[in-house]
Each structure stands twice: as C-alpha cells, then as structure tokens.
Motif scaffolding. Sequence first.
Motif, PDB file in Angstrom:
ATOM      1  N   TYR A  78       0.813  -1.214   0.000  1.00  0.00           N
ATOM      2  CA  TYR A  78       0.000   0.000   0.000  1.00  0.00           C
ATOM      3  C   TYR A  78       0.848   1.268   0.000  1.00  0.00           C
ATOM      4  O   TYR A  78       0.464   2.275  -0.562  1.00  0.00           O
ATOM      5  CB  TYR A  78      -0.940   0.050   1.200  1.00  0.00           C
ATOM      6  N   TYR A  79       2.016   1.220   0.633  1.00  0.00           N
ATOM      7  CA  TYR A  79       2.877   2.414   0.704  1.00  0.00           C
ATOM      8  C   TYR A  79       3.237   2.934  -0.682  1.00  0.00           C
ATOM      9  O   TYR A  79       3.523   4.108  -0.873  1.00  0.00           O
ATOM     10  CB  TYR A  79       4.165   2.107   1.478  1.00  0.00           C
ATOM     11  N   ASN A  80       3.222   2.060  -1.667  1.00  0.00           N
ATOM     12  CA  ASN A  80       3.652   2.407  -3.014  1.00  0.00           C
ATOM     13  C   ASN A  80       2.483   2.699  -3.955  1.00  0.00           C
ATOM     14  O   ASN A  80       2.663   2.876  -5.136  1.00  0.00           O
ATOM     15  CB  ASN A  80       4.480   1.223  -3.577  1.00  0.00           C
ATOM     16  N   ILE A  81       1.281   2.798  -3.439  1.00  0.00           N
ATOM     17  CA  ILE A  81       0.101   2.885  -4.287  1.00  0.00           C
ATOM     18  C   ILE A  81       0.082   4.135  -5.169  1.00  0.00           C
ATOM     19  O   ILE A  81      -0.397   4.090  -6.289  1.00  0.00           O
ATOM     20  CB  ILE A  81      -1.189   2.761  -3.437  1.00  0.00           C
ATOM     21  N   ASP A  82       0.634   5.246  -4.725  1.00  0.00           N
ATOM     22  CA  ASP A  82       0.670   6.461  -5.533  1.00  0.00           C
ATOM     23  C   ASP A  82       1.529   6.307  -6.781  1.00  0.00           C
ATOM     24  O   ASP A  82       1.272   6.939  -7.798  1.00  0.00           O
ATOM     25  CB  ASP A  82       1.160   7.660  -4.715  1.00  0.00           C
ATOM     26  N   ASN A  83       2.558   5.495  -6.710  1.00  0.00           N
ATOM     27  CA  ASN A  83       3.450   5.289  -7.849  1.00  0.00           C
ATOM     28  C   ASN A  83       2.933   4.274  -8.860  1.00  0.00           C
ATOM     29  O   ASN A  83       3.470   4.142  -9.936  1.00  0.00           O
ATOM     30  CB  ASN A  83       4.835   4.843  -7.371  1.00  0.00           C
ATOM     31  N   MET A  84       1.885   3.548  -8.506  1.00  0.00           N
ATOM     32  CA  MET A  84       1.373   2.489  -9.386  1.00  0.00           C
ATOM     33  C   MET A  84       0.569   3.028 -10.559  1.00  0.00           C
ATOM     34  O   MET A  84       0.317   2.324 -11.509  1.00  0.00           O
ATOM     35  CB  MET A  84       0.509   1.511  -8.581  1.00  0.00           C
ATOM     36  N   GLY A  85       0.114   4.265 -10.484  1.00  0.00           N
ATOM     37  CA  GLY A  85      -0.620   4.869 -11.586  1.00  0.00           C
ATOM     38  C   GLY A  85      -2.114   4.639 -11.544  1.00  0.00           C
ATOM     39  O   GLY A  85      -2.795   4.794 -12.547  1.00  0.00           O
TER      40      GLY A  85
END
Length: 87
Positions: A78-85
């Motif tokens: 979840y921490y990386n959700i902004d980078n997933m597009g």
Amino acid sequence: VKMASTIKWMPFLILGVRITTMQNIELPDTLEVIAKKAFNHCHNLEYSVIPDSVEDIGYNALYGMYSLKELVIPERLYYNIDNMGLH
C-alpha cells in the motif's frame, strides 16, 4: 487470461494496449515483480488479484486501467500505491 505458473517477473508493457479487451487476469503465485507500465492502458481490465508473492510493483504499472472495479493488492504494498498509476 491465466498466466503461466512459472513466471516470476512481468516485464515492461507485457500486456500494453494490444490486449484492450481483456477483463480479468489471473496472476501466478510465483510472480515477484510487476515492472513499470506492465498493465499500461489495459482499459477494459475490471478485476485482478496481485498475489502475496509480489515484492515490487513498478512506476505506473497500473496506469490507464479506467474500467477497474476491483484490484486486490497485498497490504504491505500500500505504501507504493501512488506510484502504481491508479486513477
């Protein structure tokens, strides 16, 4: 669409705009990495489960999935959700 159970890495644009009619995809439990833009512009994809085996999802890997209704992602990613597009 069901992917081979031996795949560990989904490369850049493996699916891309050529598979615009696909509505769901079954990812194998052996998958460890989804590279950047792997699902880029899979406009009709509605459902998928990212298996717990995935350690990294690349930048904009899920960009342009406008029909997405449900995507199950391991909580530790979840921490990386902004980078997933995701939109």
